[in-house]
Scaffold this active site. Structure first.
Site, mmCIF file in Angstrom:
data_model
loop_
_atom_site.group_PDB
_atom_site.id
_atom_site.type_symbol
_atom_site.label_atom_id
_atom_site.label_comp_id
_atom_site.label_asym_id
_atom_site.label_seq_id
_atom_site.Cartn_x
_atom_site.Cartn_y
_atom_site.Cartn_z
ATOM 1 C CG ASP A 159 13.189 31.071 -5.241
ATOM 2 O OD1 ASP A 159 12.823 29.938 -4.896
ATOM 3 O OD2 ASP A 159 13.803 31.287 -6.298
ATOM 4 C CG ASP B 193 13.506 29.765 -11.265
ATOM 5 O OD1 ASP B 193 13.181 30.557 -10.361
ATOM 6 O OD2 ASP B 193 13.978 28.634 -11.039
#
Length: 531
Positions: free
Chosen positions: A346, A423
């Protein structure tokens, strides 16, 4: 369907907040009033922040002229007016300069193409004292239809966009609810599996679950995710339709699983009917029909931003819940490896890749928002489609909540706060493992509750940093440390870290049925024991 789940997860994205340079054109004639979208460059021009303070101009329609010179104009003929002209033939500053010389107080240029705030540059406006804005040609045609009289007045203003938008609270509640319910469902399924195992004398009943147990496979999976993201970056216009189809299939499957589990929990009868030698559940057929119908409706109307986000979020929640129930992490070691690698993934694709891309945009954001969404990436260059009915394709692996405070922006195009499924799913897999460990050890959900609270605090920190930095954040940067450290410290304090790290004795590696922990007999059932 498992392969579809993995493909969707391979394009997990992050939350991102948008900022713009849109304004409102308030048109009235004493009886009717209506608002329209304007785009301007706030670095070079200032407009009022409220309608009450906005200057009132007479509207002069000169769209029959490009206004590149003073041909046909009389001195002072535009005095005190807001002039509307069409784009083309010369640059914007030249049109504005001519309008200013003949007394105009503002100039609005209509465009059939996408409107860019960057098209109004500093070098071009150095001699201008009047505001310059862009307007869709389609909107101005509507003005001419609605306001046909000669006493039409206009005001230009740009309402300030609050730092905080209520949509963030809704996003927080939605994310925490999904993670909590996914973890709860995984633990409840584990308890049912243990009860079934005990009743069936140790026979395996995986219930269609897929357990991740090998660090090498985790590493391979993350490498494949990187490759998938790069393919999406280079071939977005083609692969986006593949993701859309897979999302429809996976979300319909997830919604079916969620609704069936909910009806089972409520004790609803299956209403089975006999078809020859086979029985058919009318309830399950109805649930399947509803799930497929909602997925198809989303697929058909996916670009109707005004309302389709509700259905996308519903399908997204169902997809995430089913993923967290179907995919299980066998022990805390696998949790640490997976979450740590995805954290690096990420951060790299958000913060490092801008140094390598031609436009200085991160690959993650480019894929998350789509290549045609330049105005939504916070780069300062606002781009509003010339045709408000048209829309570009976006990958549907995000939760979307409209930004309620962005009234001026929503006139131009709907603005959303978004949160990627990744997420939710990635920390949710750890929350699910914590609840399963609670079931194995009979620890009254202490790991599950603690990890869920840690996730909530991590999300809050993500939003706080986003507000302070005024830019989107890779949420895993905060969620992974919060959830991993909280669950690990709790296991250490309870003197259960060794068991928490390794999992339980009855977990198996693969089809060879070898037990996860040493000392088991792969050829005989392993009894469940508390760690």
């Amino acid at each position: 369907m498992r392969s579809e789940l993995w493909i969707i997860l391979a394009v997990i994205l992050l939350s991102y907040e948008t900022e713009g340079q849109e304004a409102v054109l308030h048109v009235s004639d004493g009886n009717i009033q209506k608002d329209y979208c304007l785009v301007y460059n706030s670095s070079w021009f200032n407009v009022s922040t409220s309608l009450s303070d906005a200057v009132l101009y007479s509207l002069v329609n000169m769209t029959s002229s490009v206004l590149c010179n003073d041909s046909g104009l009389k001195p002072g003929s535009l005095k005190g007016a807001a002039v509307v002209v069409i784009d083309g033939s010369c640059n914007l500053s030249q049109k504005a300069q001519v309008a200013q010389e003949f007394g105009a107080e503002a100039i609005i240029i209509t465009s059939v193409d996408a409107m860019r705030s960057s098209s109004i540059s500093k070098s071009e406006h150095s001699n201008l004292t009047i505001p310059l804005a862009l307007m869709r040609s389609q909107d101005f045609i509507d003005v001419l239809k609605v306001f046909s009289g000669n006493d039409t007045k206009v005001q230009m203003y740009a309402p300030p966009i609050p730092e905080f938008d209520f949509s963030i609270l809704i996003m927080l509640v939605l994310a925490v609810f999904t993670v909590a319910m996914g973890g709860f469902w995984s633990g409840a399924a584990e308890r049912e599996k243990l009860n079934a195992r005990a009743l069936s004398a140790g026979e395996d009943d995986s219930g269609g679950e897929l357990s991740l147990y090998s660090p090498l496979k985790i590493l391979l999976f993350v490498v494949l995710m990187c490759g998938m993201l790069l393919l999406m970056y280079f071939f977005y216009r083609y692969l986006v339709y593949v993701i859309i189809v897979i999302f429809c299939l996976a979300s319909a499957t997830g919604l079916y699983s969620c609704l069936k589990a909910l009806l089972n929990a409520m004790g609803c009868s299956k209403l089975s009917v006999q078809c020859g030698e086979r029985s058919c559940s009318v309830r399950n057929l109805m649930v399947a029909a509803v799930s497929i119908t909602l997925a198809v409706v989303w697929g058909v109307y996916r670009n109707e931003d005004r309302w389709i986000w509700i259905l996308q979020d519903l399908l997204g929640v169902a997809f995430c819940l089913n993923f967290m129930k179907t995919i299980t992490l066998s022990n805390y070691k696998i949790c640490v490896i997976l979450l740590s690698l995805l954290l690096l993934y990420d951060v790299f694709f958000v913060f490092i890749t801008p140094f390598f891309t031609p436009n200085g945009e991160s690959i993650m954001v480019q894929v998350a928002m789509g290549p045609d969404a330049a105005g939504e990436k916070g780069s300062g260059d606002v781009v509003v489609p010339g045709d408000p009915s048209s829309s570009y394709e976006k990958i549907p692996v995000v939760m979307r909540i409209p930004r309620f405070a962005a009234w001026a922006q929503n006139l131009c195009m709907m603005q959303f706060s978004i949160l990627g499924f990744g997420d939710i799913i990635i920390p949710g897999l750890l929350v699910a493992y914590c609840h399963r460990f609670d079931v194995w050890t009979g620890s009254s959900k202490i790991y599950y509750i603690s990890c869920t609270v840690a996730y909530c605090l991590g999300m809050i920190l993500t939003f706080v940093v986003m507000f302070l930095s005024k830019m989107g954040q890779p949420a895993l940067l905060y969620l992974v440390p919060f959830t991993l450290i909280t669950s690990g410290v709790l296991a250490w304090r309870r003197q259960e870290f060794k068991q928490f790290w390794a999992g339980t004795a009855y977990q198996v590696l693969d089809s060879t049925r070898e037990p996860l922990l040493p000392g088991g007999d792969a050829e005989h059932p392993v009894t469940v024991r508390k760690c």
